[in-house]
Design a protein around this motif. Sequence first.
Motif, PDB file in Angstrom:
ATOM      1  N   SER A 265      34.834  37.720 -37.019  1.00 31.19           N
ATOM      2  CA  SER A 265      33.885  36.913 -37.812  1.00 31.19           C
ATOM      3  C   SER A 265      33.122  35.938 -36.921  1.00 31.19           C
ATOM      4  CB  SER A 265      34.564  36.214 -38.991  1.00 31.19           C
ATOM      5  OG  SER A 265      35.731  35.609 -38.592  1.00 31.19           O
ATOM      6  N   LEU A 266      33.730  35.558 -35.790  1.00 33.07           N
ATOM      7  CA  LEU A 266      33.010  34.705 -34.833  1.00 33.07           C
ATOM      8  C   LEU A 266      31.806  35.460 -34.262  1.00 33.07           C
ATOM      9  CD1 LEU A 266      33.637  31.840 -33.637  1.00 33.07           C
ATOM     10  CD2 LEU A 266      34.366  33.038 -31.582  1.00 33.07           C
ATOM     11  N   PHE A 267      32.046  36.723 -33.900  1.00 32.62           N
ATOM     12  CA  PHE A 267      30.941  37.552 -33.390  1.00 32.62           C
ATOM     13  C   PHE A 267      29.871  37.759 -34.449  1.00 32.62           C
ATOM     14  CE2 PHE A 267      33.725  38.865 -29.842  1.00 32.62           C
ATOM     15  CZ  PHE A 267      32.806  38.686 -28.820  1.00 32.62           C
ATOM     16  N   LEU A 268      30.312  37.994 -35.685  1.00 31.57           N
ATOM     17  CA  LEU A 268      29.358  38.176 -36.788  1.00 31.57           C
ATOM     18  C   LEU A 268      28.505  36.925 -36.950  1.00 31.57           C
ATOM     19  CD1 LEU A 268      31.366  39.981 -39.603  1.00 31.57           C
ATOM     20  CD2 LEU A 268      29.330  40.805 -38.417  1.00 31.57           C
ATOM     21  N   THR A 269      29.181  35.779 -36.897  1.00 31.23           N
ATOM     22  CA  THR A 269      28.465  34.504 -37.057  1.00 31.23           C
ATOM     23  C   THR A 269      27.457  34.317 -35.926  1.00 31.23           C
ATOM     24  OG1 THR A 269      30.564  33.691 -37.919  1.00 31.23           O
ATOM     25  CG2 THR A 269      28.866  32.045 -37.546  1.00 31.23           C
ATOM     26  N   MET A 270      27.885  34.692 -34.690  1.00 33.90           N
ATOM     27  CA  MET A 270      26.960  34.550 -33.556  1.00 33.90           C
ATOM     28  C   MET A 270      25.737  35.453 -33.738  1.00 33.90           C
ATOM     29  SD  MET A 270      29.685  34.117 -30.474  1.00 33.90           S
ATOM     30  CE  MET A 270      28.776  35.001 -29.262  1.00 33.90           C
ATOM     31  N   SER A 271      25.967  36.681 -34.193  1.00 32.27           N
ATOM     32  CA  SER A 271      24.838  37.590 -34.403  1.00 32.27           C
ATOM     33  C   SER A 271      23.894  37.032 -35.464  1.00 32.27           C
ATOM     34  CB  SER A 271      25.295  38.971 -34.854  1.00 32.27           C
ATOM     35  OG  SER A 271      26.486  39.300 -34.251  1.00 32.27           O
ATOM     36  N   VAL A 272      24.492  36.515 -36.564  1.00 28.07           N
ATOM     37  CA  VAL A 272      23.659  35.926 -37.613  1.00 28.07           C
ATOM     38  C   VAL A 272      22.889  34.737 -37.044  1.00 28.07           C
ATOM     39  CG1 VAL A 272      23.697  34.771 -39.868  1.00 28.07           C
ATOM     40  CG2 VAL A 272      25.190  36.715 -39.449  1.00 28.07           C
ATOM     41  N   GLY A 273      23.559  33.942 -36.163  1.00 30.21           N
ATOM     42  CA  GLY A 273      22.925  32.779 -35.528  1.00 30.21           C
ATOM     43  C   GLY A 273      21.702  33.207 -34.727  1.00 30.21           C
ATOM     44  N   ILE A 274      21.843  34.290 -33.952  1.00 35.02           N
ATOM     45  CA  ILE A 274      20.723  34.779 -33.136  1.00 35.02           C
ATOM     46  C   ILE A 274      19.570  35.216 -34.036  1.00 35.02           C
ATOM     47  CG2 ILE A 274      20.005  36.629 -31.536  1.00 35.02           C
ATOM     48  CD1 ILE A 274      22.919  36.475 -30.400  1.00 35.02           C
ATOM     49  N   TYR A 275      19.963  35.929 -35.127  1.00 38.09           N
ATOM     50  CA  TYR A 275      18.942  36.395 -36.071  1.00 38.09           C
ATOM     51  C   TYR A 275      18.183  35.202 -36.661  1.00 38.09           C
ATOM     52  CZ  TYR A 275      17.069  38.007 -40.533  1.00 38.09           C
ATOM     53  OH  TYR A 275      16.254  38.248 -41.600  1.00 38.09           O
ATOM     54  N   VAL A 276      18.942  34.171 -37.038  1.00 34.74           N
ATOM     55  CA  VAL A 276      18.332  32.974 -37.646  1.00 34.74           C
ATOM     56  C   VAL A 276      17.395  32.295 -36.645  1.00 34.74           C
ATOM     57  CG1 VAL A 276      18.847  30.631 -38.512  1.00 34.74           C
ATOM     58  CG2 VAL A 276      20.185  32.588 -39.299  1.00 34.74           C
ATOM     59  N   LEU A 277      17.846  32.223 -35.362  1.00 36.17           N
ATOM     60  CA  LEU A 277      17.039  31.587 -34.313  1.00 36.17           C
ATOM     61  C   LEU A 277      15.703  32.319 -34.144  1.00 36.17           C
ATOM     62  CD1 LEU A 277      17.798  29.202 -32.463  1.00 36.17           C
ATOM     63  CD2 LEU A 277      18.134  30.879 -30.633  1.00 36.17           C
ATOM     64  N   ILE A 278      15.786  33.655 -34.106  1.00 37.24           N
ATOM     65  CA  ILE A 278      14.554  34.454 -33.962  1.00 37.24           C
ATOM     66  C   ILE A 278      13.634  34.215 -35.158  1.00 37.24           C
ATOM     67  CG2 ILE A 278      13.639  36.821 -33.836  1.00 37.24           C
ATOM     68  CD1 ILE A 278      16.242  37.556 -32.328  1.00 37.24           C
ATOM     69  N   ALA A 279      14.267  34.197 -36.366  1.00 35.55           N
ATOM     70  CA  ALA A 279      13.476  33.984 -37.580  1.00 35.55           C
ATOM     71  C   ALA A 279      12.765  32.640 -37.535  1.00 35.55           C
ATOM     72  CB  ALA A 279      14.389  34.065 -38.799  1.00 35.55           C
ATOM     73  N   ILE A 280      13.472  31.616 -36.996  1.00 32.43           N
ATOM     74  CA  ILE A 280      12.860  30.271 -36.906  1.00 32.43           C
ATOM     75  C   ILE A 280      11.683  30.314 -35.927  1.00 32.43           C
ATOM     76  CG2 ILE A 280      13.235  27.890 -36.095  1.00 32.43           C
ATOM     77  CD1 ILE A 280      16.097  28.129 -37.225  1.00 32.43           C
ATOM     78  N   LEU A 281      11.917  30.974 -34.755  1.00 30.96           N
ATOM     79  CA  LEU A 281      10.865  31.047 -33.731  1.00 30.96           C
ATOM     80  C   LEU A 281       9.633  31.773 -34.261  1.00 30.96           C
ATOM     81  CD1 LEU A 281      12.902  31.721 -30.470  1.00 30.96           C
ATOM     82  CD2 LEU A 281      11.736  29.627 -31.146  1.00 30.96           C
ATOM     83  N   LEU A 282       9.869  32.785 -35.090  1.00 33.29           N
ATOM     84  CA  LEU A 282       8.729  33.545 -35.632  1.00 33.29           C
ATOM     85  C   LEU A 282       8.157  32.881 -36.886  1.00 33.29           C
ATOM     86  CD1 LEU A 282      10.067  37.188 -35.215  1.00 33.29           C
ATOM     87  CD2 LEU A 282       8.450  35.967 -33.768  1.00 33.29           C
ATOM     88  N   GLY A 283       8.758  31.749 -37.247  1.00 32.44           N
ATOM     89  CA  GLY A 283       8.264  31.011 -38.408  1.00 32.44           C
ATOM     90  C   GLY A 283       8.535  31.715 -39.726  1.00 32.44           C
ATOM     91  N   ARG A 284       9.566  32.582 -39.757  1.00 27.58           N
ATOM     92  CA  ARG A 284       9.829  33.342 -40.991  1.00 27.58           C
ATOM     93  C   ARG A 284      11.109  32.840 -41.672  1.00 27.58           C
ATOM     94  NH1 ARG A 284      10.145  39.080 -39.301  1.00 27.58           N
ATOM     95  NH2 ARG A 284       8.353  39.376 -37.970  1.00 27.58           N
TER      96      ARG A 284
END
Length: 338
Positions: A265-284
């Motif tokens: 679940s730590l890895f899952l959370t990290m992957s979700v974190g990366i996804y969220v970061l990209i979404a923030i950078l793309l303004g989505r």
Amino acid sequence: MNFDNFPSCANMNNDDNRHSLHLTIVIPCFNEEATLNYTTDALISHLQSLVNSNQTAIDNFSILFVDDGSIDNTWEKICSIASSAKSDIKGIKLSRNVGQQNAIIAGLEHAIEYSDAIITLDADLQDDVNAITEMVEKFQDGCDIVIGIRKNRNSDSFLKKHTANLFYNLMKNTHTPVIPNHAEFRLLSKRAVKHLLEYPERNVFLRGIIPSMGFHSATVYYDRNSRKYGKSKYPLGQMLNFAVEGITSFSIRPIRSIFLIGIISLFLTMSVGIYVLIAILLGRTYPGWASLILSIWFLGSLILVALGIIGEYIGKIYMEVKSRPRYFIESTVNSIKK
Ligand code: UDP
Ligand code: MG
């Protein structure tokens, strides 16, 4: 552990005691009044012919019934069988119901005093008494433990067959050393019983302990019959209890798996974190109610499962540290040999 190919037994239990072996059959009984006459007759006839045939070195036998706090007339039945029997029939009555495993231990503790070998057997004789001869032969060949294994589960109901398969798969995956399709039908030498009784644990799971003891061991295969009289004492709830008992008294794999779940679940959370970061950078980014609520439920249930598993072990430690007596004997009965 592979139980199919036990090394053959050295010829040890055979020589000195050739003419003086005493075999005891220990039978736990919980509300078994309906089957006891049938069981006693079938056993006596088989054991007597074993003694008469001189096929083995067994020259006398006892049957020891352990009344596990029955609420029907099991004890009265045992006393009446003992009073009219021509063979050696004994009975002990426990002060309350302590479960099949502890009832067997009570019987072993009693029978070790006067037996060279002990066979444990269910009261309903679902296990084939004809396998006793082969068990005794293997004992004389030097085996301290002879395990009865049923050839198939044809006599079981659909539910029992499938829950049993699930039980053995779970056992296998948690590395609990249990032999598939072995019930409580086995022969133990005096020495094996003596060492078995050294296990101080209160959460006894004999099907796991006995195969893990070592010693020369062998297996005997037999057909299991349907119960002729009375009802099964193991409905689904009891069987589930027994499975949890078995796994948690033998294996720490479930507790280790919590660590693994945590890492995943730590890895899952990290992957979700990366996804969220990209979404923030793309303004989505959107208000994330759904993902938030889902994460809370997901993590909440993970935590609860983990706590449940830990709780199971802590419960066991709690029972063990209290070291309460396993049973009390309320009365005993012994047939007078005629
Ligand atoms: N038994 C016992 N105490 C209990 C439950 C069962 O001594 O609390 C005994 C029961 O009398 C029988 C054996 O354990 O001799 C196996 O029970 P049963 O035949 O009902 O189990 P099944 O064959 O249905 O799995
Ligand atoms: Mg049965």
